[in-house]
Design an enzyme around this catalytic site. Structure first.
Site, PDB file in Angstrom:
ATOM      1  N   CYS A   2       0.822  -1.199   0.000  1.00 29.53           N
ATOM      2  CA  CYS A   2       0.000   0.000   0.000  1.00 29.53           C
ATOM      3  C   CYS A   2       0.860   1.254   0.000  1.00 29.53           C
ATOM      4  CB  CYS A   2      -0.906   0.006   1.227  1.00 29.53           C
ATOM      5  SG  CYS A   2      -1.807  -1.522   1.503  1.00 29.53           S
ATOM      6  N   ARG A  27       3.328   0.482  -6.869  1.00 30.05           N
ATOM      7  CA  ARG A  27       3.349  -0.494  -5.786  1.00 30.05           C
ATOM      8  C   ARG A  27       2.237  -1.536  -5.938  1.00 30.05           C
ATOM      9  NH1 ARG A  27       5.025   1.528  -0.254  1.00 30.05           N
ATOM     10  NH2 ARG A  27       6.854   2.798  -0.638  1.00 30.05           N
ATOM     11  N   TRP A  74      -3.911  -2.226  -0.971  1.00 30.09           N
ATOM     12  CA  TRP A  74      -3.831  -3.583  -1.494  1.00 30.09           C
ATOM     13  C   TRP A  74      -4.489  -4.471  -0.453  1.00 30.09           C
ATOM     14  CZ3 TRP A  74       0.268  -7.727  -0.863  1.00 30.09           C
ATOM     15  CH2 TRP A  74       0.127  -8.717  -1.845  1.00 30.09           C
ATOM     16  N   ASN A  98      -0.569   0.997   6.265  1.00 30.10           N
ATOM     17  CA  ASN A  98       0.074  -0.090   5.516  1.00 30.10           C
ATOM     18  C   ASN A  98       0.456  -1.172   6.508  1.00 30.10           C
ATOM     19  OD1 ASN A  98      -0.039   1.617   3.344  1.00 30.10           O
ATOM     20  ND2 ASN A  98       2.157   1.989   3.237  1.00 30.10           N
ATOM     21  N   GLY A  99       0.298  -2.435   6.124  1.00 23.28           N
ATOM     22  CA  GLY A  99       0.713  -3.522   6.986  1.00 23.28           C
ATOM     23  C   GLY A  99      -0.458  -4.327   7.502  1.00 23.28           C
ATOM     24  N   GLU A 479      12.688 -17.591 -13.793  1.00 30.47           N
ATOM     25  CA  GLU A 479      12.286 -16.194 -14.036  1.00 30.47           C
ATOM     26  C   GLU A 479      11.280 -16.115 -15.176  1.00 30.47           C
ATOM     27  OE1 GLU A 479      12.270 -11.886 -14.435  1.00 30.47           O
ATOM     28  OE2 GLU A 479      12.351 -13.347 -12.799  1.00 30.47           O
ATOM     29  N   LYS A 483       7.479 -14.606 -14.715  1.00 36.10           N
ATOM     30  CA  LYS A 483       6.976 -13.457 -15.460  1.00 36.10           C
ATOM     31  C   LYS A 483       5.696 -13.809 -16.208  1.00 36.10           C
ATOM     32  CE  LYS A 483       9.712 -10.213 -14.403  1.00 36.10           C
ATOM     33  NZ  LYS A 483       9.933 -10.908 -13.132  1.00 36.10           N
ATOM     34  N   GLU A 486       2.879 -14.007 -13.712  1.00 35.94           N
ATOM     35  CA  GLU A 486       2.555 -12.718 -13.099  1.00 35.94           C
ATOM     36  C   GLU A 486       1.652 -11.864 -13.969  1.00 35.94           C
ATOM     37  OE1 GLU A 486       6.094 -11.204 -10.213  1.00 35.94           O
ATOM     38  OE2 GLU A 486       6.550 -11.221 -12.347  1.00 35.94           O
ATOM     39  N   HIS A 502      11.968 -36.572 -14.430  1.00 36.79           N
ATOM     40  CA  HIS A 502      11.619 -37.010 -13.080  1.00 36.79           C
ATOM     41  C   HIS A 502      10.222 -36.540 -12.671  1.00 36.79           C
ATOM     42  CE1 HIS A 502      15.580 -38.660 -12.204  1.00 36.79           C
ATOM     43  NE2 HIS A 502      16.095 -37.598 -12.816  1.00 36.79           N
ATOM     44  N   LYS A 602       4.162  -4.251  -5.921  1.00 40.32           N
ATOM     45  CA  LYS A 602       5.557  -4.100  -6.324  1.00 40.32           C
ATOM     46  C   LYS A 602       6.495  -4.607  -5.238  1.00 40.32           C
ATOM     47  CE  LYS A 602       8.850  -2.751  -9.046  1.00 40.32           C
ATOM     48  NZ  LYS A 602       9.130  -3.545 -10.255  1.00 40.32           N
TER      49      LYS A 602
END
Length: 607
Positions: A2, A27, A74, A98-99, A479, A483, A486, A502, A602
């Site tokens: 946030c 963010r 958020w 925030n939190g 990565e 991506k 996301e 495997h 973010k």
């Protein structure tokens, strides 16, 4: 993650707050709101969704007043609705947060029993109701806020304003970042310096357990027991320059095209092109006697650290552990005397990585952080930092910061190898030469955009995708999968190529693209064998390789994107770029919100 902003001054607060919130959009958020003092009374506007909705609401019913607070939320507790959007409060107090308040349920039960009436599902409203109760009991605003802070458990950054007190704001930090900005006859609160950059460059950072009383002319700082303390005012490196997309459709597209410059800028801080030697600032670390490195990070930064582990062990012969920060300290790993804790973070505020840093310090480790924000909490708490000079990264999905982290890790590993005598001066020169070529090779990757778009058209139809890599390119497979997940919301997994047989090979059929990061080099033949197995089962094999590799994979690959031939040492930096570009184009084809994908922030400042 946030965002919080606050203003006390002579100008209308709402436009300043809205502009500062726009600078915090990177963010990630799902609702937003502003509250100001209008003729001494608290008034607010809130909206679900993007800031344009809040802006439209302010256009219909403007907010006046020169004191106010703003927030991008958020969702954690409670759905992302207008009712759950911040600021929260009563007629006496308004709060942004925030939190997570971990003891909110117990406090809520206690407060409801005392007659406080809640109207949201959020943990934040508990703070407002607790302060409100103290105010009703006759406490002054500062006293009420301080008493409330001492009851809270969890991670939080808080800012609050009070009815009838137009030149007062109280804020607190415990585990989530907060800064105080000093202006001329006006003061500011912000989650970071970037939000406040157009307003002031004079910043004081709160420490965990601090709270501050802000007036129009200054700020006083206190510890949790109410004792007054001093916090240094610094000039931030952030500027008020607007951060725009230029001619690009998205911030992510713009940031992808900044890879060559960012890699070059980062390398030029650490590599002397004349001597082809790595020259680092004095970190206070003796690599020649270092017994072990312990690396921890989250998300893409962790994958960068995994590449670093390969480099450190191969070139410097230093044993290195790597663990995701959310798991690291809960294993309570024993750490050797004289060891090095290595953290990697874009924001320097990620809660799990910050907690890992503190555990390392408790274990007597020297702490080195690779970070993009030199004024962040992690930077301030580390023994030494190496800065990735990536500049502000607005897209939620990390791109240029990732290759900057890899560039720093590569230089650090070379310096360690030289200090330990594990590589010769000639080997160091050859590898630094390879590093210095990467910016030009990165620009050539971006010229392959049309070929990558062709691959994207195929991948966009898939429900599941496998990414494969070996050696120092295995983390690049991780990565690439991250991506794609996301920003396109396609399920994807990254695997070490040798692990395919495997288990994951059971997933392969004609509907499952298999994307290989396969530069020619010592491990190429083994990767090619794995791809042959995938092709034999009908898999759509998509290959990122160089000319030599592509030639050997003819008849196996459905699609091939040919990149420049580079030294295997630097291949992870180069091959990170096309997998990110691929994810971008797939997301565009899918019509998702590329810069602010659903459910993501973010930087994650809560566990």
């Amino acid at each position: 993650m946030c965002g919080i902003v606050g203003v006390i001054g002579a100008r209308d607060a709402a436009p300043l707050l809205l502009d500062a919130l726009r600078r915090l959009e990177y963010r990630g958020y799902d609702s937003a709101g502003i509250a100001t003092l209008v003729n001494g009374h608290i008034d607010r506007r809130r909206a679900e969704g993007k800031l344009i909705n809040l802006s439209n609401a302010l256009g219909v019913t403007p907010l006046t007043g020169t004191t106010g607070i703003g927030h991008t939320r958020w969702a954690t507790h409670g759905a992302p609705t207008e009712n759950n959007a911040h600021p929260h409060g009563t007629s006496r107090v308004s709060v942004v947060h925030n939190g997570i308040i971990e003891n909110h349920a117990e406090l809520r039960t206690e407060l409801e029993a005392l007659g406080q009436e809640f109207c949201t599902e959020t943990d934040t409203e508990t703070v407002a109701q607790l302060v409100d109760l103290h105010l009703k009991q006759g406490m002054a605003p500062v006293e009420a806020a301080g008493a409330a802070f001492r009851r809270l458990e969890g991670a939080y950054a808080l800012a609050m304003i009070f009815a009838g007190h137009p030149e007062l704001m109280v804020a607190a930090q415990n585990g989530a970042p907060l800064a105080v900005g000093f202006g001329e006859d006006e003061m500011f609160i912000g989650s970071d310096a970037l939000a406040l950059a157009p307003l002031t460059r004079r910043i004081a950072y709160l420490h965990d357990g601090d709270w501050t009383v802000v007036s129009r002319t200054g700020a006083k700082f206190f510890d949790m027991d109410g004792g007054e303390i001093q916090r240094e005012i610094k000039l931030t490196k952030q500027t008020g320059a607007a951060i725009g997309k230029g001619n690009f459709r998205h911030f992510m597209e713009k940031e992808l095209h900044e890879h060559p410059a960012v890699i070059g800028d980062t390398l030029h801080r650490m590599v002397n092109p004349a001597t082809r030697a790595v020259t680092l600032p004095d970190l206070g670390i003796d690599f020649s006697t270092l017994p072990r490195i312990t690396m921890s990070a989250c998300g893409s930064a962790f994958y960068a650290g995994l590449v670093g582990r390969w480099w450190f062990e191969a070139m410097a012969r230093i044993p290195m552990d790597g663990d995701v920060a959310s798991e690291f300290r809960y294993r309570t790993p024993p750490m050797p005397e004289g060891g090095l804790g290595l953290l990697v973070s874009q924001s320097g505020e990620t809660a799990d990585t910050l907690a890992a840093l503190r555990y390392m310090r408790e274990q007597g480790q020297k702490v080195l952080t690779i970070v993009n924000v030199p004024e962040s909490s992690m930077a301030r708490e580390s023994d030494a930092i190496l800065e990735t000079v990536a500049g502000p990264e607005i897209g939620v999905a990390s791109t240029k910061a990732f290759t900057a982290q890899l560039s720093v890790l590569a230089c650090l590993a070379l310096a360690a190898g030289r200090a330990r005598g594990a590589i010769s001066a000639e080997q160091e020169a050859a590898m630094t030469h390879a590093l210095l070529e990467v910016p030009a090779r990165a620009a050539e990757v971006l010229e392959k955009d049309a070929a990558i778009q062709e691959v994207a058209a195929l991948v966009a139809k898939a429900r599941d995708v496998l990414f494969l890599g070996r050696g120092n390119c295995y983390p690049i497979a991780l990565e690439g999968a991250l991506k794609l997940k996301e920003i396109s919301y396609i399920h994807a997994e990254g695997y070490a190529a040798g692990e395919m047989k495997h288990g994951p090979i059971a997933l392969i059929d004609s509907a499952v693209p298999v994307i290989a990061i396969a530069p020619s080099g010592p491990l190429f033949e083994k990767t090619a064998s794995n791809l042959q197995e995938a092709a034999a089962r009908g898999g759509q094999v998509i290959v990122f390789s160089d000319e030599a590799g592509a030639a050997k994979l003819q008849g196996i690959a459905t699609k091939t994107v040919i990149l420049s031939t580079v030294d295997p040492f630097v291949a992870p930096i180069l091959y990170a770029i096309p997998v990110q570009v691929l994810a971008y184009h797939v997301a565009v084809l899918k019509g998702t919100d590329v810069d602010q994908p659903r459910n993501l922030a973010k930087s994650v400042t809560v566990e």
